[in-house]
Scaffold this active site. Structure first.
Site, PDB file in Angstrom:
ATOM      1  N   GLY A 172       0.847  -1.122  -0.071  1.00 36.83           N
ATOM      2  CA  GLY A 172       0.217   0.026   0.099  1.00 36.83           C
ATOM      3  C   GLY A 172       0.899   1.064   0.076  1.00 36.83           C
ATOM      4  O   GLY A 172       2.072   1.198   0.207  1.00 36.83           O
ATOM      5  N   GLY A 223       0.618   4.845   1.405  1.00 36.94           N
ATOM      6  CA  GLY A 223      -0.095   6.062   2.312  1.00 36.94           C
ATOM      7  C   GLY A 223       0.533   7.387   1.940  1.00 36.94           C
ATOM      8  O   GLY A 223       1.283   7.418   1.055  1.00 36.94           O
ATOM      9  N   SER A 224      -0.085   8.501   2.555  1.00 36.91           N
ATOM     10  CA  SER A 224       0.390   9.623   2.534  1.00 36.91           C
ATOM     11  C   SER A 224       1.899   9.883   2.926  1.00 36.91           C
ATOM     12  O   SER A 224       2.522  10.641   2.156  1.00 36.91           O
ATOM     13  CB  SER A 224      -0.617  10.672   3.019  1.00 36.91           C
ATOM     14  OG  SER A 224      -1.875  10.506   2.575  1.00 36.91           O
ATOM     15  N   CYS A 241       3.846   7.059   3.973  1.00 40.59           N
ATOM     16  CA  CYS A 241       4.685   5.977   3.975  1.00 40.59           C
ATOM     17  C   CYS A 241       4.167   4.899   2.758  1.00 40.59           C
ATOM     18  O   CYS A 241       3.450   5.322   2.057  1.00 40.59           O
ATOM     19  CB  CYS A 241       4.245   5.100   5.071  1.00 40.59           C
ATOM     20  SG  CYS A 241       2.507   4.563   5.092  1.00 40.59           S
ATOM     21  N   GLN A 242       5.139   4.007   2.831  1.00 40.09           N
ATOM     22  CA  GLN A 242       4.858   2.930   1.777  1.00 40.09           C
ATOM     23  C   GLN A 242       4.786   1.817   2.720  1.00 40.09           C
ATOM     24  O   GLN A 242       5.520   1.671   3.680  1.00 40.09           O
ATOM     25  CB  GLN A 242       5.929   2.750   0.861  1.00 40.09           C
ATOM     26  CG  GLN A 242       6.226   4.020  -0.148  1.00 40.09           C
ATOM     27  CD  GLN A 242       7.637   3.981  -0.752  1.00 40.09           C
ATOM     28  OE1 GLN A 242       7.900   3.310  -1.652  1.00 40.09           O
ATOM     29  NE2 GLN A 242       8.472   4.644   0.055  1.00 40.09           N
ATOM     30  N   LYS A 259       5.982  -0.767   7.462  1.00 43.51           N
ATOM     31  CA  LYS A 259       5.563   0.396   7.024  1.00 43.51           C
ATOM     32  C   LYS A 259       6.746   1.307   6.816  1.00 43.51           C
ATOM     33  O   LYS A 259       7.550   1.716   7.955  1.00 43.51           O
ATOM     34  CB  LYS A 259       4.646   1.027   8.031  1.00 43.51           C
ATOM     35  CG  LYS A 259       3.912   2.305   7.665  1.00 43.51           C
ATOM     36  CD  LYS A 259       2.614   2.679   8.686  1.00 43.51           C
ATOM     37  CE  LYS A 259       2.257   3.939   8.558  1.00 43.51           C
ATOM     38  NZ  LYS A 259       0.956   3.831   9.058  1.00 43.51           N
ATOM     39  N   ASP A 301      -8.521   8.645  11.948  1.00 35.47           N
ATOM     40  CA  ASP A 301      -8.639   8.467  10.619  1.00 35.47           C
ATOM     41  C   ASP A 301      -9.342   7.259  10.277  1.00 35.47           C
ATOM     42  O   ASP A 301      -8.775   6.401   9.481  1.00 35.47           O
ATOM     43  CB  ASP A 301      -7.203   8.465  10.184  1.00 35.47           C
ATOM     44  CG  ASP A 301      -6.990   8.653   8.640  1.00 35.47           C
ATOM     45  OD1 ASP A 301      -8.061   9.146   8.036  1.00 35.47           O
ATOM     46  OD2 ASP A 301      -5.928   8.257   7.993  1.00 35.47           O
TER      47      ASP A 301
HETATM   48  N1  LIG Z   1      -0.335  -4.644   8.258  1.00 36.05           N
HETATM   49  C1  LIG Z   1      -0.820  -4.680   7.291  1.00 36.05           C
HETATM   50  N2  LIG Z   1      -0.863  -5.628   6.286  1.00 36.05           N
HETATM   51  C2  LIG Z   1      -1.368  -5.355   4.921  1.00 36.05           C
HETATM   52  N3  LIG Z   1      -1.393  -4.241   4.495  1.00 36.05           N
HETATM   53  C3  LIG Z   1      -1.421  -3.110   4.970  1.00 36.05           C
HETATM   54  C4  LIG Z   1      -0.816  -3.252   6.512  1.00 36.05           C
HETATM   55  N4  LIG Z   1      -0.622  -2.026   7.096  1.00 36.05           N
HETATM   56  C5  LIG Z   1      -1.114  -1.334   6.116  1.00 36.05           C
HETATM   57  N5  LIG Z   1      -1.146  -1.811   4.904  1.00 36.05           N
HETATM   58  C6  LIG Z   1      -1.738  -1.304   3.650  1.00 36.05           C
HETATM   59  O1  LIG Z   1      -0.975   0.054   3.399  1.00 36.05           O
HETATM   60  C7  LIG Z   1      -1.987   1.201   3.232  1.00 36.05           C
HETATM   61  C8  LIG Z   1      -1.527   2.227   3.746  1.00 36.05           C
HETATM   62  O2  LIG Z   1      -1.059   1.984   5.093  1.00 36.05           O
HETATM   63  P1  LIG Z   1      -1.433   3.038   6.454  1.00 36.05           P
HETATM   64  O3  LIG Z   1      -2.968   3.572   6.374  1.00 36.05           O
HETATM   65  O4  LIG Z   1      -0.787   2.468   7.431  1.00 36.05           O
HETATM   66  O5  LIG Z   1      -0.495   4.129   5.814  1.00 36.05           O
HETATM   67  P2  LIG Z   1      -0.638   5.851   5.867  1.00 36.05           P
HETATM   68  O6  LIG Z   1       0.494   6.488   5.295  1.00 36.05           O
HETATM   69  O7  LIG Z   1      -0.816   5.977   7.225  1.00 36.05           O
HETATM   70  O8  LIG Z   1      -2.038   6.181   4.989  1.00 36.05           O
HETATM   71  P3  LIG Z   1      -2.899   7.146   5.084  1.00 36.05           P
HETATM   72  O9  LIG Z   1      -2.524   8.048   3.717  1.00 36.05           O
HETATM   73  O10 LIG Z   1      -4.217   6.960   5.175  1.00 36.05           O
HETATM   74  O11 LIG Z   1      -2.436   8.153   6.261  1.00 36.05           O
HETATM   75  C9  LIG Z   1      -3.414   0.484   3.900  1.00 36.05           C
HETATM   76  O12 LIG Z   1      -4.369   0.886   3.353  1.00 36.05           O
HETATM   77  C10 LIG Z   1      -3.213  -1.028   3.422  1.00 36.05           C
HETATM   78  O13 LIG Z   1      -3.668  -1.191   2.201  1.00 36.05           O
END
Ligand SMILES: Nc1ncnc2c1ncn2[C@@H]1O[C@H](COP(=O)(O)OP(=O)(O)OP(=O)(O)O)[C@@H](O)[C@H]1O
Length: 880
Positions: free
Chosen positions: A577, A579-580, A582-583, A599, A696
């Site tokens: 995935g 995120g904003s 992170c990867q 992450k 969130d």
């Molecule tokens: N433990 C996990 N197992 C599988 N996929 C995951 C896991 N954690 C995160 N992901 C995938 O990665 C994506 C991004 O993770 P996360 O929401 O933690 O990142 P973020 O940068 O905080 O996102 P946002 O932009 O919503 O703030 C999630 O929507 C999910 O699809």
């Protein structure tokens, strides 16, 4: 292999290429990729796996209106009648809405049983197939609006928040000239068009707060179904960065609405795109799927059902197929070395460290990137976290942890005893069993795998640690079998529980120097235990002229290289995935033999700071949820690698947005919605008792634990806070943003309840309940259904001027596409949802109160008639 298989594989390979190219681009490119060509990532041997899942090709869209839930039959009829009024234009766009890919993340090997309540279910809920059947709401294929543009990851300064300059389109959607002529009530006209057809028109600005992108897209608002002119929505590009999915499967092969019968499908499901059809898998689909269901999956499905209903939805079977297709198969590569060699080559740790330090120092100074200089402040973090005793308590105390991360987590990098966090914070499983590893004495090969083809036994070089903070330890297997020669010979085996045997960096350097870049040859000395050094010749080369010495792209994202190592312990398997800030990648942990989610935070100070808060809360939550019954993701570990803070989590499966997507946004029936609802409520109650606000909550942050089960977990606590430690005023993703956050009034944990209400409706209908393209439109969408807010709410708003006239009348808001005005209170919630279940409607009403204090609490929610009607045994009995 059928031509379809080849087609799928070809499609996969293409998508992999796209993914790789997209990873190094900026958000604009990512977004485009995400929309138009969701990435598909496969292990090297996944072609083989995919061929075994041919049945997936027989999956056809849910098209008929056979409601799987008896309780919903009436509403189904209603839905049919009502939706028949949807304009033809809507149907025209239907044919083009097909997502290119179906995205599934294969869970790790651990699959928990389906929420066992299915056995306790009522007659309407006695089959897991029923649970996954389409919502009775569904009509035609849905189009979904662009995901919320503002993300907590890109919080704006308070000044911007107060001035309304939070969404990039506020100006745009707050009519200026026209507003003076337009009086409330606001009129409404939504429209939804197909976003899949518009991905090419996306342009985005990657800058944090100033950038905006214009996206021509389709939105599938319920209320906008009657009109479907395309419209333009401006989004803050960063925050709307679309998630990439770990695995995407050619939609054309699996779920295309036009593909009513695919290869190997003996019985064709009639597909229609008329709005009167409620899309539910047909019997034929189920039968076809069942023919190819792996035994384990079949067993699971049947065991979760008290009555088998062959004609019911087979979405769970779909996931079983998808899971099968995406089963990761990676090579086993565990480090080992001959005892004699180990003896000869082992250098004094202090010497190594000394060398490393000087090298590191030189490297650091040579870097001109600001990120690097920033990062140096964080190099102290976590590498020696193990030295610190765990925040002791495992009780369910509501005492919150220290305000800042424990100092123990932060130590000098120069501390020669500060082993990598994982090495020192874990009790090596191999040690306890005095594991002997099989090794090779080959010195001619630089390939670890090759070396493992010969064996000798040596004692593990791993040593147990006395302090093992449980809160940051990676998952440990009770026993870690040693790789046998036969296992290690295989290049296609699923990762086996590896030996925890490691080699020292100096030995690794001797053995594999040709596999290591020059930077790694220095870097590796900083890692006292080496598990894996990478299996790719595409490693990023050190370049001091580039951001973070070449390891990052220009927005501070780590350049993920598949098959490369992370911290000489994890192998990057695929991207999960985006995120904003992170990867998230799927990685294989050579120490524990587990698949994990890593992450990788962006290399910018604000993201690190945010992550540190996330870590603090995650550790606290894990400590208070030792049995993992709160439906909240568990943090395994965290460490620092190449100036990136990396968090490792248990690997989960797809998020609920993807879950909706694989069903083409048809939504799911209320039984499944209830199961999700009960679990989320349990999580929220758990958080509420500890005064934690998630902040969130959205479908993307709710993940299935397994692709074939209804168990879920909440993730992403990067926006979370303790109620008395609120840092941000600008939180929650827009579609799920509570009125008090929009209006800038005091907020508390009930903002999560608001989000919950929005999410549950979306799971049922398939599309967001309030799909505003910016905050004024978001509020207009809400007012359209709930009416204007009470005067007290308006009066308390610190952003009142943005949304209301002086007399408290809502300012007119135009639909960002049609230009028509929203009107207050013109949408009946019941008509909008058409659930046919008063209890559900009432529950949602209770979640969506203007006044936070009037909203139902998580505790009350778990006792609500709708929830207790048919409740999974595991959910209400979960921790308090
Ligand atoms: N433990 C996990 N197992 C599988 N996929 C995951 C896991 N954690 C995160 N992901 C995938 O990665 C994506 C991004 O993770 P996360 O929401 O933690 O990142 P973020 O940068 O905080 O996102 P946002 O932009 O919503 O703030 C999630 O929507 C999910 O699809």
């Amino acid at each position: 292999m059928t031509s379809l298989h080849k087609q799928i594989i070809e499609s996969h390979n293409n998508d992999i290429t796209k993914l790789k190219s997209s990873m190094s681009t900026r958000a604009a490119a990512r977004r485009s990729v995400c929309l138009s060509s969701m990435s598909y990532t496969l292990g090297a041997d996944d072609n083989e796996a995919s061929s075994s899942s041919s049945s997936s090709s027989s999956i056809t869209p849910i098209t008929t209106s056979n409601s799987s839930s008896s309780s919903n039959n009436n509403s189904s009829s209603n839905a049919t009648n009502t939706t028949s009024t949807i304009s033809p234009l809507k149907h025209t766009t239907t044919s083009s809405v097909t997502p290119k890919s179906i995205l599934v993340t294969k869970s790790g090997s651990k699959e928990e049983p389906i929420v066992s309540s299915s056995s306790k279910s009522s007659s309407t809920n006695n089959n897991f197939n029923n649970l996954y059947s389409a919502s009775t709401f569904s009509s035609s294929t849905k189009k979904v609006p662009e995901r919320p543009s503002i993300n907590p990851g890109f919080r704006k300064p308070r000044e911007a928040f107060l001035s309304g300059n939070t969404d990039s389109t506020i100006k745009k959607s707050t009519p200026s000239s026209s507003s003076s002529n337009i009086k409330a009530p606001i009129q409404i006209s939504h429209s939804r068009v197909d976003n899949s057809s518009s991905s090419n028109s996306i342009s985005s600005n990657n800058e944090d707060s100033s950038g905006s992108s214009t996206i021509k897209h389709t939105a599938a608002s319920l209320s906008k179904m009657k009109l479907s002119p395309s419209h333009t929505i401006s989004d803050s590009s960063r925050s709307s960065t679309m998630k990439t999915r770990s695995v995407s499967i050619s939609n054309g092969s699996l779920f295309s609405p036009n593909n009513t019968s695919v290869n190997n499908t003996s019985t064709t499901t009639t597909t229609t795109t008329t709005s009167s059809n409620i899309k539910t898998p047909t019997k034929s689909t189920t039968e076809n799927l069942d023919q190819n269901t792996p035994p384990s999956t079949k067993t699971t499905s049947s065991s979760s059902s008290t009555n088998t209903t062959p004609s019911k939805s087979s979405v769970d079977d779909v996931f079983a197929r998808l899971a099968n297709v995406t089963k990761p198969v990676i090579k086993s590569r565990s480090l080992s070395v001959s005892a004699s060699l180990a003896k000869v080559e082992q250098s004094p740790p202090t010497k190594e460290k000394s060398d490393r330090d000087s090298s590191s120092s030189s490297t650091s100074s040579s870097s001109s990137s600001s990120s690097s200089s920033f990062s140096s402040k964080f190099t102290k973090i976590l590498r020696s976290s193990s030295k610190t005793p765990t925040p002791s308590s495992t009780s369910t105390t509501t005492t919150q942890p220290a305000t800042s991360l424990s100092a123990s987590k932060i130590t000098s990098r120069k501390d020669t005893k500060s082993l990598s966090s994982f090495s020192s914070t874990t009790k090596p499983s191999s040690v306890s069993s005095t594991t002997k590893s099989t090794i090779t004495s080959s010195t001619s090969s630089n390939n670890l795998t090759n070396i493992l083809t010969q064996s000798q036994s040596i004692s593990s070089t791993t040593t147990p640690t006395s302090t093992s903070p449980t809160s940051i330890s990676p998952p440990l297997s009770s026993s870690t079998p040693v790789l046998s020669p036969s296992t290690t010979n295989s290049t296609t085996t699923t990762p086996t529980k590896p030996s925890c045997t490691t080699i020292t960096p100096s030995i690794a350097l001797k053995l594999y120097i040709n596999d290591l870049t020059s930077a790694e040859q220095s870097e590796i000395l900083d890692y006292p235990q080496i598990y894996f050094t990478g299996n790719t010749n595409k490693k990023t080369k050190f370049n001091s002229q580039l951001p973070n010495n070449g390891y990052d792209n220009d927005i501070g994202e780590y350049k993920v290289v598949e098959r490369d190592h992370i911290a000489y312990r994890f192998e990057v398997v695929s991207i999960l995935g985006q995120g904003s800030f992170c990867q998230v990648v799927k990685g294989y942990d050579y120490k524990t033999g587990e698949m994990v989610a890593l992450k990788i935070l962006r290399n910018q100070k604000r993201f690190h700071n945010q992550a540190l808060t996330e870590i603090k809360i995650l550790e606290y939550l894990k400590t208070n949820d030792p049995n993992s019954t709160a439906s909240i993701v568990h943090l395994n570990n965290y460490f620092y690698f190449r100036n990136h803070l990396i968090l490792t989590f248990e690997l989960l499966s797809m998020n609920l947005y993807d879950f909706l997507k694989v069903n083409q946004f048809q939504g799911y029936n209320l039984n499944l919605v209830r199961r999700f609802g009960a679990q989320i409520l349990t999580s929220l109650r758990f958080l509420a008792k500890r005064n934690i606000i998630h902040a969130d909550l959205k479908p993307e942050n709710i993940l299935l634990k397994s692709p074939t089960k209804s168990g879920i977990k909440l993730i992403d606590f990067g926006s979370s806070c303790f109620e008395n430690e609120q840092i941000f005023t600008y939180i929650q993703s827009r579609f799920y943003r509570s009125p008090e956050v929009i209006l800038g009034t005091k907020y508390d944990k009930s903002i999560d309840i608001w989000s919950l209400g929005c999410i549950l409706v979306e799971i049922f209908t398939g599309v967001p309940l309030f799909p505003g393209s910016d905050e004024p439109e978001q509020l207009a969408c809400i007012m359209e259904v709930l009416g204007a807010p009470p005067k007290s709410v308006i009066d308390n708003s610190t952003r009142r001027d943005i949304f209301f006239e002086e007399d408290g009348t809502p300012k007119p808001v135009k639909n960002s596409t049609t230009g028509e005005l929203y009107t207050i209170g013109t949408k009946s919630f019941k008509d909008l949802i058409r659930s046919g279940d008063d209890d559900f409607d009432n529950f949602i009403f209770d979640c969506l109160k203007w006044e936070p204090s009037q909203r139902i609490s998580a505790e009350q929610g778990l006792k609500h008639d709708w929830i207790i009607k048919v409740t999974a045994p595991t959910t209400p009995s979960t921790p308090s």
